[in-house]
Design a protein around this motif. Structure first.
Motif, PDB file in Angstrom:
ATOM      1  N   GLU A   1       3.202   1.115 -11.463  1.00 43.19           N
ATOM      2  CA  GLU A   1       1.894   0.716 -10.726  1.00 43.19           C
ATOM      3  C   GLU A   1       1.280  -0.595 -11.664  1.00 43.19           C
ATOM      4  O   GLU A   1       0.531  -1.392 -10.549  1.00 43.19           O
ATOM      5  CB  GLU A   1       0.672   1.465 -10.979  1.00 43.19           C
ATOM      6  N   ASN A   2       1.311  -0.104 -12.976  1.00 41.46           N
ATOM      7  CA  ASN A   2       1.013  -1.866 -13.594  1.00 41.46           C
ATOM      8  C   ASN A   2       1.884  -3.164 -13.585  1.00 41.46           C
ATOM      9  O   ASN A   2       1.171  -4.250 -13.146  1.00 41.46           O
ATOM     10  CB  ASN A   2       0.833  -1.593 -15.314  1.00 41.46           C
TER      11      ASN A   2
ATOM     12  N   LEU B   1       3.349   6.321  -5.353  1.00 39.30           N
ATOM     13  CA  LEU B   1       3.276   6.465  -7.270  1.00 39.30           C
ATOM     14  C   LEU B   1       2.355   7.780  -7.276  1.00 39.30           C
ATOM     15  O   LEU B   1       2.259   8.368  -8.102  1.00 39.30           O
ATOM     16  CB  LEU B   1       3.317   4.688  -7.632  1.00 39.30           C
ATOM     17  N   ALA B   2       0.993   6.947  -6.074  1.00 40.84           N
ATOM     18  CA  ALA B   2       0.091   8.230  -7.224  1.00 40.84           C
ATOM     19  C   ALA B   2       0.617   9.360  -6.159  1.00 40.84           C
ATOM     20  O   ALA B   2      -0.109  10.509  -7.073  1.00 40.84           O
ATOM     21  CB  ALA B   2      -1.118   7.662  -5.526  1.00 40.84           C
TER      22      ALA B   2
ATOM     23  N   PHE C   1       3.384  -4.271 -11.373  1.00 37.24           N
ATOM     24  CA  PHE C   1       2.855  -4.127  -9.366  1.00 37.24           C
ATOM     25  C   PHE C   1       1.582  -4.293  -9.134  1.00 37.24           C
ATOM     26  O   PHE C   1       1.884  -5.829  -8.707  1.00 37.24           O
ATOM     27  CB  PHE C   1       3.424  -2.866  -8.218  1.00 37.24           C
ATOM     28  N   THR C   2       0.544  -4.153  -9.836  1.00 37.03           N
ATOM     29  CA  THR C   2      -0.293  -5.198  -9.813  1.00 37.03           C
ATOM     30  C   THR C   2      -0.610  -6.338 -10.747  1.00 37.03           C
ATOM     31  O   THR C   2      -0.884  -7.106  -9.732  1.00 37.03           O
ATOM     32  CB  THR C   2      -1.600  -3.727 -10.312  1.00 37.03           C
TER      33      THR C   2
ATOM     34  N   LEU D   1       1.935   1.752  -3.568  1.00 35.92           N
ATOM     35  CA  LEU D   1       1.194   2.451  -4.262  1.00 35.92           C
ATOM     36  C   LEU D   1       1.245   3.859  -3.891  1.00 35.92           C
ATOM     37  O   LEU D   1       0.522   4.485  -5.060  1.00 35.92           O
ATOM     38  CB  LEU D   1      -0.449   1.684  -4.688  1.00 35.92           C
ATOM     39  N   ARG D   2       0.298   4.812  -2.963  1.00 38.30           N
ATOM     40  CA  ARG D   2       0.499   5.603  -2.858  1.00 38.30           C
ATOM     41  C   ARG D   2       1.396   6.292  -2.976  1.00 38.30           C
ATOM     42  O   ARG D   2       1.396   7.637  -3.073  1.00 38.30           O
ATOM     43  CB  ARG D   2       0.151   5.405  -0.571  1.00 38.30           C
TER      44      ARG D   2
ATOM     45  N   ALA E   1       5.284   6.446 -13.984  1.00 39.68           N
ATOM     46  CA  ALA E   1       4.470   5.695 -12.796  1.00 39.68           C
ATOM     47  C   ALA E   1       3.294   5.147 -12.815  1.00 39.68           C
ATOM     48  O   ALA E   1       3.334   3.858 -12.249  1.00 39.68           O
ATOM     49  CB  ALA E   1       3.908   7.402 -12.187  1.00 39.68           C
ATOM     50  N   THR E   2       3.104   5.595 -13.530  1.00 37.71           N
ATOM     51  CA  THR E   2       1.564   4.174 -14.588  1.00 37.71           C
ATOM     52  C   THR E   2       1.928   3.064 -15.127  1.00 37.71           C
ATOM     53  O   THR E   2       1.585   2.332 -14.383  1.00 37.71           O
ATOM     54  CB  THR E   2       0.874   5.235 -15.715  1.00 37.71           C
TER      55      THR E   2
ATOM     56  N   SER F   1       0.944  -1.060   0.262  1.00 37.69           N
ATOM     57  CA  SER F   1      -0.424   0.094  -0.196  1.00 37.69           C
ATOM     58  C   SER F   1       0.636   1.089   0.327  1.00 37.69           C
ATOM     59  O   SER F   1      -0.114   2.028  -0.903  1.00 37.69           O
ATOM     60  CB  SER F   1      -0.811   0.013   0.798  1.00 37.69           C
TER      61      SER F   1
ATOM     62  N   LYS G   1       2.327  11.464  -9.069  1.00 35.93           N
ATOM     63  CA  LYS G   1       0.975  11.577 -10.346  1.00 35.93           C
ATOM     64  C   LYS G   1       1.066  13.087  -9.464  1.00 35.93           C
ATOM     65  O   LYS G   1       0.621  13.975 -10.471  1.00 35.93           O
ATOM     66  CB  LYS G   1       1.183  10.586 -10.720  1.00 35.93           C
TER      67      LYS G   1
END
Length: 283
Positions: A196-197, A20-21, A199-200, A17-18, A192-193, A14, A24
């Motif tokens: 994130e992709n 990276l968010a 990792f997801t 992901l935070r 960043a996108t 978490s 952006k």
């Protein structure tokens, strides 16, 4: 009951992901620049010039009280520009100013900065003396850093990216520098996108990695993959920009036009900066 290892992994996931968010949102979002606020209504050229004047004034002053006055003015400008105070303070006080405080903290002690004793404390079994010159210097350094960061952040939050790049070229900033900033701006969001992709996708296919060796192998492979993809993506971003007519010069759909409000703001800012410099004893 959730196992501690599972909670630790969920916390790391978490947090990543935070982060990276936040990247952006902090560097790429123009939500605040599109709001109806005071600074958003100013001409970007005048706004950049006045923010630069405030920045130079804050760096030149040697009084923490006068610099704090500039900081309070910047905070008021942020509120009048429809930027929430909590949002602004979070992005201006929790990173660079806090780091600068940790850097300057040793200089407050008599071993580094001798002088008149301000406080005498017992620290971890040692007798420590905080001197007045060291304390004053640390306060000045942190206040100056926080104010400078706040001015820069306020300018970036209230100005669209394309307008800011255009203003840099108007002020004769070298084209290669503006081109580099434009490339980084477009590249950061894609990077960043992509991370994130990746990792997801990894979590959806592998789930929770139970062995540390397996996790290290996965991390190593994904680092190599990310490096190869980013190398190719940087070239792709630049070619895409060229194919759409980018020549290195930022272009705007609207023309920049200064109004009476802009000139009044420029005069008021210049007067305030001169008054502060004179009060601070700077000719």
């Amino acid at each position: 009951m959730i196992k501690p290892t599972r909670m630790k992994r969920d916390f790391i996931a978490s947090s990543m992901l935070r982060a990276l968010a936040f990247l952006k949102d902090a560097t790429l979002s123009e939500e605040h620049a599109n709001r109806q606020g005071f600074l958003q209504s100013l001409d970007p050229r005048i706004k950049t010039l006045t923010m630069l004047a405030l920045l130079v004034t804050a760096v030149s002053l040697k009084s923490a009280g006068l610099i704090a006055l500039i900081y309070l003015s910047v905070l008021a400008l942020a509120i009048f520009s429809a930027i929430p105070a909590t949002y602004f303070l979070t992005r201006t006080l929790l990173f660079i100013p806090l780091f600068s405080l940790l850097i300057v903290l040793p200089t407050i002690f008599s071993q580094i900065t001798p002088g008149q004793t301000a406080y005498s404390i017992q620290l971890l079994g040692f007798h420590a003396i905080i001197t007045r010159p060291g304390l004053d210097g640390a306060i000045l350094f942190v206040t100056r850093t926080a104010t400078s960061v706040s001015v820069a952040v306020l300018l970036s939050l209230t100005t669209r990216h394309a307008e800011l790049l255009k203003v840099l070229r108007i002020f004769r900033i070298p084209q290669v520098f503006v081109l580099t900033v434009a490339m980084c701006y477009r590249y950061l969001y894609l990077f960043a996108t992509m991370v994130e992709n990746i990792f997801t996708a990894l979590r959806s296919r592998v789930g929770i990695v139970s062995r540390s060796r397996h996790g290290r192998h996965l991390a190593t492979g994904n680092i190599a993959t990310t490096w190869n993809r980013t190398t190719a993506m940087s070239e792709g971003v630049y070619m895409a920009m060229l194919s759409r007519g980018y020549t290195g010069e930022p272009r705007l759909l609207t023309r920049l036009h200064a109004t009476r409000k802009d000139w009044v703001w420029l005069l008021a800012t210049a007067t305030a900066c001169v008054a502060l410099l004179h009060e601070g004893g700077i000719p």
